[in-house]
Design a protein around this motif. Structure first.
Motif, PDB file in Angstrom:
ATOM      1  N   GLN A  22       0.846  -1.196   0.000  1.00 24.39           N
ATOM      2  CA  GLN A  22       0.000   0.000   0.000  1.00 24.39           C
ATOM      3  C   GLN A  22       0.881   1.246   0.000  1.00 24.39           C
ATOM      4  OE1 GLN A  22      -3.120   0.097   2.902  1.00 24.39           O
ATOM      5  NE2 GLN A  22      -3.973  -1.856   2.268  1.00 24.39           N
ATOM      6  N   PHE A  30       0.812   5.359   1.212  1.00 20.97           N
ATOM      7  CA  PHE A  30       0.156   6.292   2.118  1.00 20.97           C
ATOM      8  C   PHE A  30       0.753   7.680   1.950  1.00 20.97           C
ATOM      9  CE2 PHE A  30      -1.939   3.175   4.851  1.00 20.97           C
ATOM     10  CZ  PHE A  30      -1.194   2.035   4.632  1.00 20.97           C
ATOM     11  N   ASN A  86      -4.608   6.701   3.148  1.00 21.84           N
ATOM     12  CA  ASN A  86      -4.299   5.547   2.323  1.00 21.84           C
ATOM     13  C   ASN A  86      -4.531   5.931   0.867  1.00 21.84           C
ATOM     14  OD1 ASN A  86      -5.388   2.070   2.807  1.00 21.84           O
ATOM     15  ND2 ASN A  86      -3.720   2.929   1.627  1.00 21.84           N
TER      16      ASN A  86
END
Lengths: 111, 114
Positions: free
Chosen positions: A33, A35, A45
């Motif tokens: 992910q 961020f 996010n």
């Protein structure tokens, strides 16, 4: 354990410029992910992207899992893009440290 | 728009004292997380919680730490006997489907241990 690196560590851009942020990881991961932490500390996010390419407005991300890297593209940067960008990987080969963040890229967009 | 809330925004405590940090995740979310960030450093994962139990934890999350969902809305992080090095910003996050889903973060609690 796995190592997660990000480059560049710091980046200064003129408003309107494009940039590419890189995240390298030393082992295969389950998930990745991106961020954004804005200058006031709020974490947002941006993408869940274990592989392939995704786009959201001026931001896009590509992960090449077989080569163990991910890229975050910021186009037509704005001052509101300033902050720190972290990648984080989910890793399952150890009992601990299942989610590892990179050290971040600090981005300053100047008018 | 639903949001994750955290209280208090700033907690000052003496070394050795117990602290409880509180989070109210988004109401229909099922996965909950605690992270910490020492000033100027990267974010560190502490623990994930699903179905009323810990699903993953990091090496940081030792016996001094515990998490609880005491009712249907709150998610708490307890530090039993605080140390100076526990001073950090603590973030709570929640998702609907685990790490494969968008995580929504609270604004954080700044813990200062004196």
């Amino acid at each position: 354990g796995i190592q997660v690196e990000q480059s560049p560590p710091d980046l200064i851009l003129q408003e309107g410029a494009n940039s590419t942020l890189r995240c390298n990881f030393s082992d295969s991961v389950n998930n990745l992910q991106w961020f954004h932490q804005n200058p006031w500390g709020q974490l947002i996010n941006l993408f869940y992207i274990p592989s392939g390419t995704k786009q959201n407005g001026r931001l896009s991300a590509t992960t090449v899992a077989t080569e163990r890297y991910s890229l975050l593209y910021i186009s037509s940067s704005q001052t509101t893009d300033s902050g720190v960008y972290f990648c984080a990987v989910e890793y399952s080969k150890t009992s601990y440290d299942k989610v590892i963040f990179g050290p971040g890229t600090s981005l300053s967009v100047i008018p | 728009e639903p949001e994750v809330t955290q209280t208090p925004s700033h907690q000052v405590t003496q070394m050795g004292q117990e602290v409880i940090l509180r989070c109210v995740p988004i109401s229909n979310h099922l996965y909950f997380y605690w992270y910490r960030q020492i000033l100027g450093q990267k974010v560190e994962f502490l623990v994930s919680f699903y179905n009323n139990e810990i699903s993953e934890k990091s090496e940081i999350f030792d016996d001094q730490f515990s998490v609880e969902r005491p009712d249907g809305s709150n998610f708490t992080l307890k530090i039993r006997s605080t140390k100076l090095e526990d001073s950090a910003m603590y973030f709570c996050a929640s998702t609907g489907r685990g790490f494969t889903d968008t995580q929504y973060f609270g604004p954080g609690t700044r813990l200062t241990v004196l």
